[in-house]
Each structure stands twice: as C-alpha cells, then as structure tokens.
Motif scaffolding. Structure first.
Motif, mmCIF file in Angstrom:
data_model
loop_
_atom_site.group_PDB
_atom_site.id
_atom_site.type_symbol
_atom_site.label_atom_id
_atom_site.label_comp_id
_atom_site.label_asym_id
_atom_site.label_seq_id
_atom_site.Cartn_x
_atom_site.Cartn_y
_atom_site.Cartn_z
ATOM 1 N N THR A 136 61.998 54.879 34.558
ATOM 2 C CA THR A 136 60.586 55.382 34.037
ATOM 3 C C THR A 136 61.273 56.910 33.415
ATOM 4 N N GLY A 137 60.508 57.385 32.276
ATOM 5 C CA GLY A 137 60.881 58.531 31.651
ATOM 6 C C GLY A 137 59.824 58.600 30.387
ATOM 7 N N SER A 138 60.181 59.473 29.346
ATOM 8 C CA SER A 138 59.316 59.706 28.593
ATOM 9 C C SER A 138 60.146 59.504 27.023
ATOM 10 N N VAL A 139 59.360 59.075 25.963
ATOM 11 C CA VAL A 139 59.767 58.786 24.649
ATOM 12 C C VAL A 139 58.858 59.506 23.682
ATOM 13 N N LYS A 140 59.612 60.444 22.946
ATOM 14 C CA LYS A 140 59.123 61.358 21.826
ATOM 15 C C LYS A 140 59.423 60.553 20.545
ATOM 16 N N THR A 141 58.603 59.972 19.900
ATOM 17 C CA THR A 141 58.972 59.271 18.569
ATOM 18 C C THR A 141 59.345 60.413 17.478
ATOM 19 N N GLY A 142 60.022 59.927 16.518
ATOM 20 C CA GLY A 142 60.164 60.719 15.269
ATOM 21 C C GLY A 142 59.178 60.645 14.263
ATOM 22 N N ALA A 143 59.611 60.645 12.969
ATOM 23 C CA ALA A 143 58.723 60.525 11.847
ATOM 24 C C ALA A 143 58.718 58.849 11.567
ATOM 25 N N ALA A 144 57.700 58.479 10.610
ATOM 26 C CA ALA A 144 57.671 57.298 10.431
ATOM 27 C C ALA A 144 59.002 56.556 9.791
#
Length: 185
Positions: A136-144
């Motif tokens: 388990t963890g977290s994902v921070k997406t970047g720009a398109a």
C-alpha cells in the motif's frame, strides 16, 4: 637415493587443511522459492472512487501472451494505491497478497515510472526491520502525459539464515516484473 617417509604430522595436517578449504565452495542456501503469479491488480483510490488496472497471464510463462491494462489517471492528483496478486493456476485461487503480507521481511515492491516526472510513489507500509514493502502507498501524478510504470516484486529471502532484504532492489529475484502503459489525462 632413498627418501625418508614424511614425518611431520603438523605440516601434513596443514597441507590437507588448505586442500580441503580450497576445494570447498561456499553454498548459498536460499530458503524460499519464487511465487507463481498469474494476476496483478493495481487499485487507485481518490475522492471515494476506485479504479483497478490489471495484468493477467492465466497460463503463466509461455503459452498465450499476458493482457495488461493501460493505467488511465487524472493529472496532478493524489491516489491511495494498493496491489493485489493472485495465483489463479490453483483451485481455489491462491491470494499471494496475503503471503507477501505475512512474509513482508522477504518482499519488496518497486514502482518505477518512466519518465520519472510521470508520478511519485510513496510507500505506506514497512516490515519488522522498518524497511519498505509496497503493498500500500500513495501515488501523486504529474502533469498530463504518457509513459510507463514498471511494477516489480522482489523476493528477498534469507541467505544462509541471514536476512538479505536491505531496502534496495539488488538482493533476490523478481516474482513480478510488469510494464504498464500510463496515460494521465
């Protein structure tokens, strides 16, 4: 000329000892084998909504080619991510996720985005030695944009009775090594 028999027991023992040591190869005894994994599911949750993206290879290595979902997420968004891994070759299906959780001191998930700006993964779980696991963890997406996410499960069992997992990707072998295509839009 007549030679006298060898009469130095100490010297003879020393020579034999070096001979035995030189011929003895150090054995590396790993205590567990890799898992058979036929299905991997990545669950991304944001704002109460969960999206699941899957890898499936029901017949295992060889045979039919696996199917791999394209991960489609929103840009500049934070997701909670969990992973589920199964061995569907068994009846009933074996949930390898539970086995990895039980043996977390011997497993490490590695999430590698390409390009690196595509997303950032932060581990949410640790093993008994405070090393990352990655169930388990977290994902921070970047720009398109588009790219790939490599998902690896490193199996890092003890070697000769000593832990091999050290928090790096180096020890062990891959139970899983999958490239997912990623689209952020």
């Amino acid at each position: 000329m007549l030679r006298k028999p060898f009469k130095s027991p100490f010297l003879l023992s020393l020579i034999l000892g070096f001979t035995v040591i030189a011929c003895n190869k150090e054995s590396i005894d790993t205590e567990d084998e890799n898992e058979l994994i036929t299905s991997v599911k990545l669950n991304f949750t944001a704002n109460g909504s969960t999206q699941t993206f899957a890898y499936s290879d029901p017949d295992g290595d060889g045979g039919k080619a696996p199917t791999v979902s394209t991960i489609s997420l929103k840009p500049n968004t934070t997701y909670t991510m969990t992973i589920e891994i199964l061995d569907e070759s068994k009846n009933p299906v074996s949930n390898i996720t539970n086995e990895v959780a039980t043996e977390k001191d011997e497993h490490l998930f590695i999430y590698t985005p390409t390009p690196s700006s595509l997303l950032t993964y932060t581990y949410g779980d640790k093993d008994s030695r405070n090393l990352n696991v990655g169930l388990t963890g977290s994902v921070k997406t970047g720009a398109a944009g588009t790219g790939k996410l490599k998902v690896q499960l490193r199996h890092q069992p003890p070697v000769n009775g000593k832990p091999s997992k050290d928090g790096s990707t180096t020890p062990g072998s891959d139970d899983v090594n999958i490239d997912f295509n990623v689209t952020l839009q």
